[in-house]
Scaffold this active site. Sequence first.
Site, mmCIF file in Angstrom:
data_model
loop_
_atom_site.group_PDB
_atom_site.id
_atom_site.type_symbol
_atom_site.label_atom_id
_atom_site.label_comp_id
_atom_site.label_asym_id
_atom_site.label_seq_id
_atom_site.Cartn_x
_atom_site.Cartn_y
_atom_site.Cartn_z
ATOM 1 N N LYS A 85 0.838 -1.199 0.000
ATOM 2 C CA LYS A 85 0.000 0.000 0.000
ATOM 3 C C LYS A 85 0.874 1.251 0.000
ATOM 4 C CE LYS A 85 -3.898 -1.883 2.676
ATOM 5 N NZ LYS A 85 -4.966 -1.720 1.690
ATOM 6 N N ARG A 104 -10.225 -11.554 2.155
ATOM 7 C CA ARG A 104 -11.103 -12.623 1.639
ATOM 8 C C ARG A 104 -10.417 -13.985 1.753
ATOM 9 N NH1 ARG A 104 -11.437 -9.494 -3.947
ATOM 10 N NH2 ARG A 104 -11.029 -7.820 -2.445
HETATM 11 N N1 BES Z 1 -8.055 -3.859 4.484
HETATM 12 C C1 BES Z 1 -8.254 -3.465 3.148
HETATM 13 C C2 BES Z 1 -9.564 -2.722 2.931
HETATM 14 C C3 BES Z 1 -9.692 -1.386 3.612
HETATM 15 C C4 BES Z 1 -9.429 -0.232 2.911
HETATM 16 C C5 BES Z 1 -10.116 -1.300 4.905
HETATM 17 C C6 BES Z 1 -9.567 0.997 3.529
HETATM 18 C C7 BES Z 1 -10.256 -0.070 5.528
HETATM 19 C C8 BES Z 1 -9.991 1.074 4.828
HETATM 20 C C9 BES Z 1 -8.267 -4.702 2.247
HETATM 21 O O1 BES Z 1 -7.455 -5.740 2.667
HETATM 22 C C10 BES Z 1 -7.746 -4.256 0.928
HETATM 23 O O2 BES Z 1 -6.614 -3.885 0.856
HETATM 24 N N2 BES Z 1 -8.579 -4.303 -0.092
HETATM 25 C C11 BES Z 1 -8.197 -3.904 -1.402
HETATM 26 C C12 BES Z 1 -8.643 -4.965 -2.370
HETATM 27 C C13 BES Z 1 -8.089 -4.778 -3.759
HETATM 28 C C14 BES Z 1 -6.614 -5.058 -3.769
HETATM 29 C C15 BES Z 1 -8.808 -5.736 -4.680
HETATM 30 C C16 BES Z 1 -8.872 -2.579 -1.699
HETATM 31 O O3 BES Z 1 -10.029 -2.400 -1.310
HETATM 32 O O4 BES Z 1 -8.231 -1.714 -2.268
HETATM 33 MN MN MN Z 2 -5.449 -5.505 2.019
#
Ligand code: BES
Ligand code: MN
Length: 496
Positions: free
Chosen positions: A277, A351
């Site tokens: 990230k 997931r």
């Molecule tokens: N933990 C994150 C989702 C999240 C984002 C929670 C912002 C709280 C605040 C999750 O694991 C994630 O990174 N999801 C990605 C999925 C993508 C890579 C398909 C996302 O939502 O960007």
């Molecule tokens: Mn994630």
Amino acid sequence: MQIQLESQPYSSIQADALVTYFFDGDNKIDGLLADINRGMDDRLAALASGGEMTGKQLEMILIHFPEGLDAKRLLLVGAGKPNKFATSDLRKIAGAALRYLKSRGVKKFIFLTREGERGPAAAQAVVEGLVAADFESNKYHTEKKPDREIQSVSLAGFDAGLGSDLTSAVDNGRVIAESQNFARDLINEPSNHLTPRMLAAKAEAMAKEVGLGVEILDERKIAELKMGALIGVAQGSVEPPRVIVLRYTPENPRPGAPVLGLVGKAVTFDTGGISIKPANNMEKMKYDMGGGATMLGAMRAIAFMKPPVSVIAVIPATENMPGGRAQKPGDVQVAMSGKTIEVINTDAEGRMVLADGICYARKLGCTHLIDAATLTGAIEVALANVHVGAFGTPREYLDKFLESTKAVGEKMWPMPIDDEYREMIKSDIADIRNTGSGKGGGAITAAWFLKEFAEDVPWVHLDIASTCWIDEGRPWQAKGPTGVAIRSIVDFASKL
Ligand code: BES
Ligand code: MN
Ligand code: ZN
């Protein structure tokens, strides 16, 4: 904070403040308020006709040394239009009043309910609002704020004739809100103070304290069970994963009765893994265990409230780190169910850990499932920080859950899960891929991924990524973790 039901007339209770509420209607000074107004020489009526007292929701009118009352202050809280008012609004009114008075150094106040809201449901809502509003975290500040503490709240105006119904409503309200606060404390913890092992230890301590069954699966047991999706995520960290299993069994469980499974995502820190990230806001990914904390909070409340249904919580806990052994995009993992997963993006880790959590909950005999997870940024695009995204099949099961959300005043919105979205997680090389191939619909393809593991078991999925944490406080709620979904889950469990 002490909370007690008071039978003395409200005007002769000694306190720093008396709180009540009024409506944005034609006759603002009616009923109880008319009585108070009479003691005050019509000054409330003057405020109303002067336009200073509109009744807009959560408008605050503070009057010092009110005549006719033994309380030192009178706080009148706007309750909005009377035809839009619901009992659950009492939560916000009581909570906002508490935060308003606390910031002014008040120690003891009276909450006077209005005619029409004198029963157990109203009392429970008020207590929930008070206890949840009292939450704040200053654990890691070494210089504590001056002692601003609400020591006691008296509940006045409730129908004393209801006896034990009323006292158990007060008890339940406290249990539920304290369980929300328990979850909120966990969610606040920085990831160096809450690794998967530390979370498991805290869950175990809570379970023992409230009388729940508990089992912690360590990395050996997890490997034995072939939880390949969870292991795939965990292998990038030096911290070993855990699976937390809590059990609540009612007295005299009927054979063949439903068993509710609560599966919560507990990624104690989500760096994104190799698909790392950006640095901006990454610190917030300490709250990526919010779904797991939600289920721990729900189990705590269930342990006290003893609904007549068996409940098992399964909480897979891990870090998502980009260590030398981390899984890489393109890797294929074999989940516990035997399904193969192509890892397109290591940041779609929630997931994966839930896939094995759901599979294990089914293996333990759960006949009905709810999962909660901070799963996707996409749910914020869809619903902002207002509604939780609620998915589920069959639709009747989701609808039944949504009834609970309405009963307890938590906003959740049903999201689609049509077959077209299933196409988007097809993989060339494995059974499914861990991200959608299309553009958009990110929260829905994530839900579909989970459904591949829930299969035909009645299942609700709550995406709380945008509602589990708020960046700005609300009049009735501190900024930070919200404890959302616990009230709905507990209500639903009591009705299953
Ligand atoms: N933990 C994150 C989702 C999240 C984002 C929670 C912002 C709280 C605040 C999750 O694991 C994630 O990174 N999801 C990605 C999925 C993508 C890579 C398909 C996302 O939502 O960007
Ligand atoms: Mn994630
Ligand atoms: Zn995550």
